[in-house]
Design an enzyme around this catalytic site. Structure first.
Site, PDB file in Angstrom:
ATOM      1  N   ASP A   1      58.895  49.777  27.372  1.00 26.84           N
ATOM      2  CA  ASP A   1      59.075  48.815  28.023  1.00 26.84           C
ATOM      3  C   ASP A   1      59.570  48.501  29.517  1.00 26.84           C
ATOM      4  O   ASP A   1      60.588  49.138  29.318  1.00 26.84           O
ATOM      5  CB  ASP A   1      60.417  47.770  27.285  1.00 26.84           C
ATOM      6  CG  ASP A   1      59.716  46.318  27.312  1.00 26.84           C
ATOM      7  OD1 ASP A   1      58.822  46.135  28.042  1.00 26.84           O
ATOM      8  OD2 ASP A   1      61.495  45.419  27.448  1.00 26.84           O
TER       9      ASP A   1
ATOM     10  N   ASP B   1      55.618  40.373  32.257  1.00 25.47           N
ATOM     11  CA  ASP B   1      56.133  40.910  30.703  1.00 25.47           C
ATOM     12  C   ASP B   1      55.196  41.108  29.888  1.00 25.47           C
ATOM     13  O   ASP B   1      54.564  41.006  29.073  1.00 25.47           O
ATOM     14  CB  ASP B   1      56.687  39.683  29.953  1.00 25.47           C
ATOM     15  CG  ASP B   1      57.686  39.471  28.950  1.00 25.47           C
ATOM     16  OD1 ASP B   1      57.881  41.223  28.911  1.00 25.47           O
ATOM     17  OD2 ASP B   1      57.795  38.773  27.915  1.00 25.47           O
TER      18      ASP B   1
END
Ligand SMILES: *[C@@H]1O[C@H](CO)[C@@H](O)[C@H](O)[C@H]1NC(C)=O
Length: 439
Positions: free
Chosen positions: A323, A113
């Site tokens: 991201d 993540d």
């Protein structure tokens, strides 16, 4: 101006490089290694569902992008309520990492993540754990496991919570918003973290700060994954803890072909150079070190260059988060509308879906799309068709969408087929078109 991740809380990491016969050599200073990132929809992933069609996977990924976005909002209620907990993002990342904790090494599959920092796994004894397919990590079986004492300076720096001076320093991380809350609570600890390098050797990092979660629950967590490896920019993340040993460098090469693994590289293996490399400044905000910001100036669709209005530029540097855990690229709504209009005009086909905009295309058909160039400050990134459109069996969908709040995100579809290198010391992100299946 923006503070680069300091390793104030990290231990001085010593790492060991071990061959498959377990002979290890101690290494210090710099090194380089590469590990696999497994896409959640790949057959190697425990999330793999062979009865899903490509269109269903696309639709699900689109849904996950929006779920994730709501947690980036720095002014969300949760962020204000829990200022001390800097990590406010849903953990449904798109990639998994296989690694081990402890001595002997205990294998774990966790979500990779980039939107959070802490490395944690569910631990015995479980006061409240979500159901997990793999066995639970038992810290009492690891000879190198040590909790961080409440009396230590480190616990203070970590802002851990303590019931008494002689208890173990506790962490608490919350993910998600009010409607999808998730949390992990447990002991801060130090243990050996071992990563399997693609060359067949393994690399062990002694005294790595981890979270041993005894109370973990929420809709972000699924039985297929036993925790999270935080790859954000905050002090507790794997990236920051490896810090000097990787010279502040990491890179990834993401492939969208589900039967191929993507790669995450560190240190010398993460240097992005050669022809075709473009670089743009990287910003980290001191109050939100988890996220890596870039500056988006405009996007071109064939000959039409659509500038981002200056009001969208965040103060303090950067206006878009890069991201790897969000599928779509999400943009400020008025800017997005202009972009969509230009794309729609260039394609000139029947739409079968409004959001995301999907066009009717048969599977074997050659589908002509406009040239799209993303203009970051100092770096023009020319997208391939695959970076801007995802194809199902009957449709091709534009992989950009309007952001529902003030945060823009450069997602993983746009980044696939590029070697994306982060240099936290030089404060740049570089892009190089690369066949990630051969990387
Ligand atoms: C797999 O996908 C099918 C089709 O979407 C769905 O009906 C089924 O519930 C999924 N199975 C699991 C275990 O999620």
């Amino acid at each position: 101006m923006a503070a680069v991740a300091t390793i104030s809380i990290a231990f001085a990491l010593v790492f060991l490089v071990c061959a498959s016969d377990f002979s290890c050599a101690s290494a210090s200073g710099r090194g380089g290694f590469t590990i696999d990132l497994i896409h959640r929809d790949s057959p190697r992933s425990p999330f793999y569902n062979s009865s899903e069609t490509p269109s269903q996977r696309l639709k699900n990924a689109f849904g996950r992008s929006f779920d994730r976005l709501s947690h980036f909002n720095p002014s969300s209620e949760v962020a204000q309520l829990d200022q001390a907990e800097s990590t406010i993002i849903k953990s449904d990342g798109e990639y998994l990492i296989e690694f081990s904790i402890g001595t002997p090494p205990f294998p774990i599959k966790a979500i990779a993540d980039t939107g959070s920092d802490l490395i944690w796994t569910q631990c015995k004894p479980c006061n409240n754990c979500y159901q997990q397919n793999d066995p639970l990590f038992d810290p009492s079986k690891s000879s190198t496991y040590q909790t961080i004492p409440c009396s230590s300076n480190q616990c203070n720096t970590l802002q851990g919570s303590c019931s008494s001076q002689d208890s173990a320093c506790q962490y608490e991380v919350r993910y998600g918003d009010r409607s999808h809350p998730s949390h992990t609570i447990g002991d801060y600890a130090a243990d050996t973290v071992t990563l399997a390098s693609t060359t067949g050797t393994s690399v062990s990092f002694l005294n790595t700060l981890i979270g041993c979660g005894h109370d973990n629950a929420g809709t972000s967590f699924h039985p297929q994954a036993s925790g999270i490896v935080g790859l954000g920019g905050g002090d507790e993340s794997l990236i920051s803890q490896l810090g000097t040993s990787i010279d502040g460098k990491f890179s990834y090469c993401l492939t969208l072909q589900n039967d191929q693994t993507s790669k995450l590289s560190f240190g010398d293996n993460a240097v992005v150079s050669g022809s075709g490399v473009v670089s743009t400044p990287l910003f980290q905000h001191p109050s939100q070190k988890t996220f890596f910001f870039l500056t988006l100036e405009a996007i071109s669709v064939d000959d039409t260059k659509i500038p981002l209005s200056s009001s969208s530029s965040a103060s303090g540097g950067g206006n878009i988060v890069i991201d790897s855990g969000t599928t779509f690229t999400l943009l400020e709504p008025s800017f997005y509308s202009e972009l969509e209009e230009a794309v729609d005009k260039a394609i000139g086909r029947e739409r079968v879906n409004e959001m995301p905009p999907c066009y009717k295309v048969s599977a074997s058909e050659d589908f002509k799309t406009p040239n799209i160039i993303v203009h970051f400050s100092g770096a023009d990134v020319k997208l391939e068709q695959n970076n801007a459109f995802r194809r199902g069996s009957q449709e091709a969908c534009f992989a950009f969408a309007p952001s529902e709040n003030s945060i823009s995100i450069y997602g993983n579809v746009a980044q696939s087929g590029f070697l994306v290198g982060y240099d936290l010391k030089g404060k740049t992100v570089s892009f190089k078109p690369t066949d990630c299946t051969k990387f």
